[in-house]
Motif scaffolding. Structure first.
Motif, PDB file in Angstrom:
ATOM      1  N   LEU A 151       0.833  -1.197   0.000  1.00  0.00           N
ATOM      2  CA  LEU A 151       0.000   0.000   0.000  1.00  0.00           C
ATOM      3  C   LEU A 151       0.869   1.250   0.000  1.00  0.00           C
ATOM      4  O   LEU A 151       1.909   1.287   0.658  1.00  0.00           O
ATOM      5  N   GLU A 152       0.456   2.261  -0.730  1.00  0.00           N
ATOM      6  CA  GLU A 152       1.123   3.552  -0.657  1.00  0.00           C
ATOM      7  C   GLU A 152       0.966   4.105   0.756  1.00  0.00           C
ATOM      8  O   GLU A 152      -0.131   4.121   1.312  1.00  0.00           O
ATOM      9  N   GLY A 153       2.052   4.572   1.341  1.00  0.00           N
ATOM     10  CA  GLY A 153       2.033   5.018   2.717  1.00  0.00           C
ATOM     11  C   GLY A 153       1.254   6.299   2.912  1.00  0.00           C
ATOM     12  O   GLY A 153       1.102   7.115   1.997  1.00  0.00           O
ATOM     13  N   SER A 154       0.778   6.479   4.130  1.00  0.00           N
ATOM     14  CA  SER A 154       0.095   7.712   4.494  1.00  0.00           C
ATOM     15  C   SER A 154       1.071   8.884   4.413  1.00  0.00           C
ATOM     16  O   SER A 154       2.255   8.734   4.735  1.00  0.00           O
ATOM     17  N   PRO A 155       0.630  10.069   3.996  1.00  0.00           N
ATOM     18  CA  PRO A 155       1.547  11.221   3.879  1.00  0.00           C
ATOM     19  C   PRO A 155       2.294  11.483   5.187  1.00  0.00           C
ATOM     20  O   PRO A 155       1.707  11.459   6.270  1.00  0.00           O
ATOM     21  N   VAL A 195       4.587   0.106  12.178  1.00  0.00           N
ATOM     22  CA  VAL A 195       4.777   0.356  13.609  1.00  0.00           C
ATOM     23  C   VAL A 195       6.044   1.187  13.770  1.00  0.00           C
ATOM     24  O   VAL A 195       7.038   0.953  13.063  1.00  0.00           O
ATOM     25  N   LEU A 196       6.020   2.148  14.673  1.00  0.00           N
ATOM     26  CA  LEU A 196       7.211   2.907  15.043  1.00  0.00           C
ATOM     27  C   LEU A 196       7.261   3.029  16.558  1.00  0.00           C
ATOM     28  O   LEU A 196       6.230   2.917  17.238  1.00  0.00           O
ATOM     29  N   CYS A 197       8.450   3.271  17.085  1.00  0.00           N
ATOM     30  CA  CYS A 197       8.609   3.443  18.525  1.00  0.00           C
ATOM     31  C   CYS A 197       8.399   4.903  18.904  1.00  0.00           C
ATOM     32  O   CYS A 197       8.896   5.803  18.223  1.00  0.00           O
ATOM     33  N   THR A 207       1.304   2.988  13.152  1.00  0.00           N
ATOM     34  CA  THR A 207       1.241   4.194  12.322  1.00  0.00           C
ATOM     35  C   THR A 207      -0.066   4.175  11.522  1.00  0.00           C
ATOM     36  O   THR A 207      -0.760   3.154  11.463  1.00  0.00           O
ATOM     37  N   PRO A 208      -0.405   5.282  10.862  1.00  0.00           N
ATOM     38  CA  PRO A 208      -1.598   5.266   9.992  1.00  0.00           C
ATOM     39  C   PRO A 208      -1.525   4.205   8.902  1.00  0.00           C
ATOM     40  O   PRO A 208      -2.565   3.771   8.394  1.00  0.00           O
TER      41      PRO A 208
END
Length: 387
Positions: A151-155, A195-197, A207-208
Motif C-alpha cells: 500500500l502507498e504510505g500515508s503522507p 509500527v514505530l517506537c 502508524t496510519p
C-alpha cells in the motif's frame, strides 16, 4: 544510543570486542556481533510469535547479511524477508527459506526467474507492472505465485527513497487487473512502516499505515479473496508482537530486535532481547584543539550515536554531531578532560543503530560469550562475504 544498555546487559561483548582490536585480530571499523545473543533472541521471538499466532520472516540487512547469523536465526525462524535479490541470494545460499521478497526493493525483471525458483511464500508488488512481470515469470516456471499488495504510505510516514505502492483509492482497479493475471494470486497486503517506537518512551505504536493495510485487506476480502496475510513490518520486537496480533496482523518481520537494538531497547535495558553488537574503531589522530578523531566507515546517519568508550583509560567521550551529507572518513569526539586520556591507536567501543549493509565495515562474529568462552567464528565484509 545503546552503549549503556550493552554495558549493563552484555559487558562480555564489550570486553571481547576491545580485546580483539587491542591484539590486532580485527581492524578498526568493525562491528563485533555476539552469535549466542542473536540466536537466543531469535528463539525468544519465535516462541512469542507462536504464542500469538503470528508468522515471522526475519530480516538481516542491518547485520550485513551475515551467513553465520542467518544460520543461527533460521534454526528458530526458518523463513526470511529479503530486501533485494543480492540479499536473497546470500540468504538462500546460507540455507534459509524464502518468505517475503521484494518487500522494500522490487525484484528486477531479469532476476525474477531465479528468485521465484526458490518458491517464496510471497512476493511484494508495488504496482500492476511489477505484478504482471511476476505473473509472466511464474507462468514460465509453471506455477502461480502468491503476491502481497504494497500500500502507498500515508503522507508524512514514508522514509525518503522508499516511496511507492498502490494507493488505497486505486486498490479496486488494481485488484481487478491482477485478478486477470494467470501467474499470480493476491494473498495479502503490506505497508511500511506499520509500527514505530514512540520517541520519548520507546513504546511501539501503530502508524496510519497499519490502518490502511487493515482497510485494504477488508476491501480485498469483499472481492472474494480468502486467508489474506497482513504483514506489518518495522519495530518488530517482543514488546510489539502482542500489539500486532491484537490489531490483526498475521506476519511480522523482525530485524533490529534480533540484536536488541530497536529504539525501545535504547531507553529500556530490561527488554527481553539482549544487545548483540558493538562497533569498534580507534583514535586516528588528535586535532590541534585536543579533540580525538576516530576512524570511520561504519557510522550511519540515523544512528543516534552519543558517546564512545575508550577502554584503556575508561574515558567516555561524547561523539560530535556530523551532517548527513558528510563523507564518513572520521568522527570527532569531545576533547578529554585530562591530556593522555585518548591517544593514537586507542580502541574505541560504541553502540548505536546501524544498517551495516550500507557501510564499508567489517563484521566479526563471536560465539561462546554466553558461557564465558569467547571464540572468533569469522570475519566478513558488510555484505556477508568472508574476509
Amino acid at each position: 544510543m545503546f552503549l549503556d544498555t550493552v554495558l549493563t546487559r552484555n559487558p562480555r561483548l564489550v570486553r571481547t570486542a576491545a580485546a580483539l582490536h587491542h591484539r590486532g585480530a580485527i581492524p578498526p571499523d568493525t562491528y563485533v556481533i555476539d552469535l549466542d545473543a542473536v540466536e537466543a533472541n531469535a528463539r525468544l521471538l519465535a516462541a512469542e510469535a507462536e504464542r500469538w499466532g503470528l508468522t515471522l520472516w526475519f530480516v538481516v540487512k542491518h547485520v550485513g547479511r551475515n551467513p553465520e547469523l542467518i544460520r543461527a536465526i533460521a534454526r528458530h525462524i526458518p523463513k526470511y524477508a529479503a530486501i533485494d535479490p543480492p540479499e536473497a541470494r546470500v540468504l538462500h545460499a546460507a540455507g534459509a527459506a524464502a518468505g517475503n521478497v521484494g518487500h522494500l526493493v522490487q525484484i528486477p525483471g531479469r532476476a525474477l526467474d531465479e528468485v521465484l525458483a526458490w518458491r517464496p511464500e510471497a512476493v511484494t508488488v508495488y504496482d500492476a507492472a511489477n505484478a504482471r512481470a511476476v505473473s509472466a515469470a511464474a507462468e514460465r516456471l509453471g506455477r502461480v505465485q502468491d503476491v502481497l499488495v504494497r500500500l502507498e504510505g500515508s503522507p508524512g510516514t514514508v522514509h525518503p527513497g522508499q516511496e511507492g505502492g498502490v494507493p488505497l483509492s486505486g486498490l479496486t482497479a488494481f485488484a481487478a487487473e491482477v485478478e486477470r493475471m494467470p501467474g499470480v494470486r493476491i494473498a495479502g497486503v503490506t505497508a511500511f512502516p506499520c509500527v514505530l517506537c514512540d520517541p520519548d518512551s520507546g513504546a511501539p505504536r501503530p502508524t496510519p499505515n497499519f490502518g490502511l493495510a487493515l482497510t485494504a485487506r477488508d476491501l480485498l476480502a469483499a472481492r472474494g479473496h480468502t486467508r489474506l496475510k497482513l504483514s506489518a513490518p518495522s519495530a518488530t520486537s517482543m514488546a510489539s508482537l502482542p500489539l500486532l496480533a491484537k490489531l490483526g496482523a498475521t506476519h511480522a518481520e523482525p530485524g533490529h530486535c534480533l540484536t536488541g537494538t530497536t529504539p525501545l531497547h535504547a531507553v529500556d535495558p530490561h527488554q527481553p532481547e539482549r544487545p548483540a553488537y558493538v562497533y569498534v574503531s580507534e583514535v586516528a589522530h588528535t586535532l590541534a584543539d585536543g579533540r580525538p578523531a576516530l576512524r570511520g566507515g561504519g557510522f550511519y546517519s540515523r544512528s543516534g550515536v552519543r558517546d564512545a568508550l575508550l577502554p584503556r583509560t575508561g574515558a567516555r567521550l561524547r561523539v560530535q554531531a556530523a551532517p548527513a551529507e558528510n563523507i564518513d572518513y572520521y568522527r570527532t569526539l569531545d576533547a578529554p578532560a585530562t591530556p593522555g586520556e585518548a591517544r593514537l591507536g586507542d580502541t574505541a567501543v560504541l553502540a548505536f543503530r546501524t544498517q551495516i549493509f550500507v557501510t564499508r565495515s567489517h563484521v566479526a562474529v563471536v560465539s561462546g560469550l554466553s558461557h564465558g568462552e569467547p571464540r572468533s567464528v569469522g570475519l566478513y565484509d558488510a555484505l556477508g562475504r568472508a574476509v
